[in-house]
Design an enzyme around this catalytic site. Structure first.
Site, PDB file in Angstrom:
ATOM      1  N   TYR A 146       1.750  10.662  -0.752  1.00 13.03           N
ATOM      2  CA  TYR A 146       0.841  10.014  -1.701  1.00 13.03           C
ATOM      3  C   TYR A 146       0.541  10.944  -2.879  1.00 13.03           C
ATOM      4  CZ  TYR A 146      -3.658   8.009  -3.270  1.00 13.03           C
ATOM      5  OH  TYR A 146      -4.688   7.487  -3.997  1.00 13.03           O
ATOM      6  N   GLY A 174      -3.159  -5.628  -7.348  1.00 10.69           N
ATOM      7  CA  GLY A 174      -3.871  -5.055  -6.203  1.00 10.69           C
ATOM      8  C   GLY A 174      -5.346  -5.405  -6.266  1.00 10.69           C
ATOM      9  N   ASP A 226      -2.388 -10.108  -6.203  1.00  9.97           N
ATOM     10  CA  ASP A 226      -2.149  -9.244  -5.041  1.00  9.97           C
ATOM     11  C   ASP A 226      -1.028  -9.878  -4.228  1.00  9.97           C
ATOM     12  OD1 ASP A 226      -2.528  -7.472  -2.722  1.00  9.97           O
ATOM     13  OD2 ASP A 226      -4.474  -7.034  -3.603  1.00  9.97           O
TER      14      ASP A 226
HETATM   15  N1  SER Z   1      -9.128   8.115  -1.081  1.00 12.04           N
HETATM   16  C1  SER Z   1      -7.720   8.380  -1.136  1.00 12.04           C
HETATM   17  C2  SER Z   1      -7.186   8.668   0.197  1.00 12.04           C
HETATM   18  O1  SER Z   1      -7.928   9.091   1.037  1.00 12.04           O
HETATM   19  C3  SER Z   1      -7.463   9.544  -2.028  1.00 12.04           C
HETATM   20  O2  SER Z   1      -7.154   9.109  -3.302  1.00 12.04           O
HETATM   21  O3  SER Z   1      -6.020   8.517   0.404  1.00 12.04           O
END
Ligand code: SER
Length: 315
Positions: free
Chosen positions: A143, A9, A35
């Protein structure tokens, strides 16, 4: 032979600057950037580059063996807002890439691994101010769930298999070299671009959505510092809280107005506001300071000054 480092990445917001910093530190040839797409000219020209999908174990293994890789930085991930749109793809990318790297480290005796976690591991019931290292973790986003699970797996691979994996929970990161993509804290970068191009910005978070933030140079410094610390000093093998500053969109706008008095901000919160509302406002990072000497350098005023200056130069 100097250490061979692989960055997965490498063309993203953090990966780009990390690649430059590590090439400066260890020599261009020792740092392999990779990447799923090619990066900017400077990244492609200054050292080795491999087109690589972090979810493809065999392809990763080939590169690890070819370059005799001893250190891996896994920066490939789908961020919070994008992950809400593509939950399964996000889970597969974020988890499978981590399993691949942890298993490679285990099988090929890779010396050290870096994997970033995030403030997104926290949730609605976590104390919002000065969030402690160990606290309630009830992430509500795909996430955040992937980062929380990832932390547990890092801890597991360390204690079970001796994998030397190290991690920090990055706050929102502000940078001028490469744009972020698909995150909830992206507004804090977009705002600078639009301040310079339109003198106004419509913010997708509410004016008082105060979040922990950090200038990229500090984030890179933290990453290099934790990776060069003695293994015995790393007492947290899930991920360290990390802090530099906290501000709301209104406070950031004010700081920009100190330089551009006519700059205007308006607010049109979307689904990302719901994500932001579950994250901490500030972070207690005493353990990182104690264990490996973490100390941030950049505050909001310095960040604003540098961002405006660098982006203006690039226009
Ligand atoms: N900066 C990231 C996001 O906004 C958080 O780890 O998803």
């Amino acid at each position: 032979m100097s250490s061979s480092i692989l960055i997965l990445g490498a063309c993203g917001q953090i990966g780009t600057e990390l690649t430059f910093a590590l090439r400066k530190l260890h020599g261009n040839e020792s740092v392999v950037a990779s990447d799923i797409r090619e990066g900017g000219e400077q990244l492609m020209k200054t050292g080795p580059f491999e087109l690589l999908d972090a979810t493809d174990y065999t392809a990763l293994e080939d590169v690890v063996m070819h370059y005799e890789i001893q250190e891996i930085y896994l920066m490939a991930a789908m961020l919070s807002a994008a992950s809400e749109k593509f939950p399964e793809r996000a889970w597969n990318l974020n988890m499978n890439s981590l399993f691949n790297v942890l298993n490679l480290a285990k099988e090929h005796k890779i010396e050290k691994v870096f994997w970033p976690s995030s403030i997104a591991v926290f949730g609605k019931h976590t104390p919002k101010e000065k969030t402690p290292q160990r606290s309630i973790m009830d992430p509500s986003t795909v996430y955040g769930i992937s980062k929380q699970a990832g932390e547990r797996w890092c801890n597991y691979y360390h204690h079970k298999f001796g994998v030397d994996v190290r991690s920090v929970r990055y706050p929102g990161l502000i940078s001028w070299q490469t744009l972020p993509g698909g995150g909830t804290t992206d507004y804090a970068v977009e705002i600078f671009h639009e301040a310079l191009s339109q003198n106004s910005y419509s913010c997708f978070l509410k004016e008082d959505a105060k979040l922990p933030m950090m200038f990229m140079e500090d984030a890179i410094k933290a990453t290099i510092r934790i990776m060069t610390a003695a293994s015995a000093s790393i007492s947290v093998r899930s991920s360290y809280n990390l802090s530099a500053m906290s501000f709301s969109p209104a406070e950031l706008a004010k700081s920009i107005q100190n330089h551009l008095p006519d700059f205007k901000i308006s607010y049109d919160p979307d689904f990302r506001q719901e994500i932001a509302a579950t994250w901490p406002s500030s972070i207690d990072d005493r353990e990182a300071r104690k264990d490996w000497g973490w100390l941030p350098e950049f505050d909001l005023e310095q960040t604003t000054t540098i961002m405006l200056q660098k982006l203006k130069e690039n226009l």
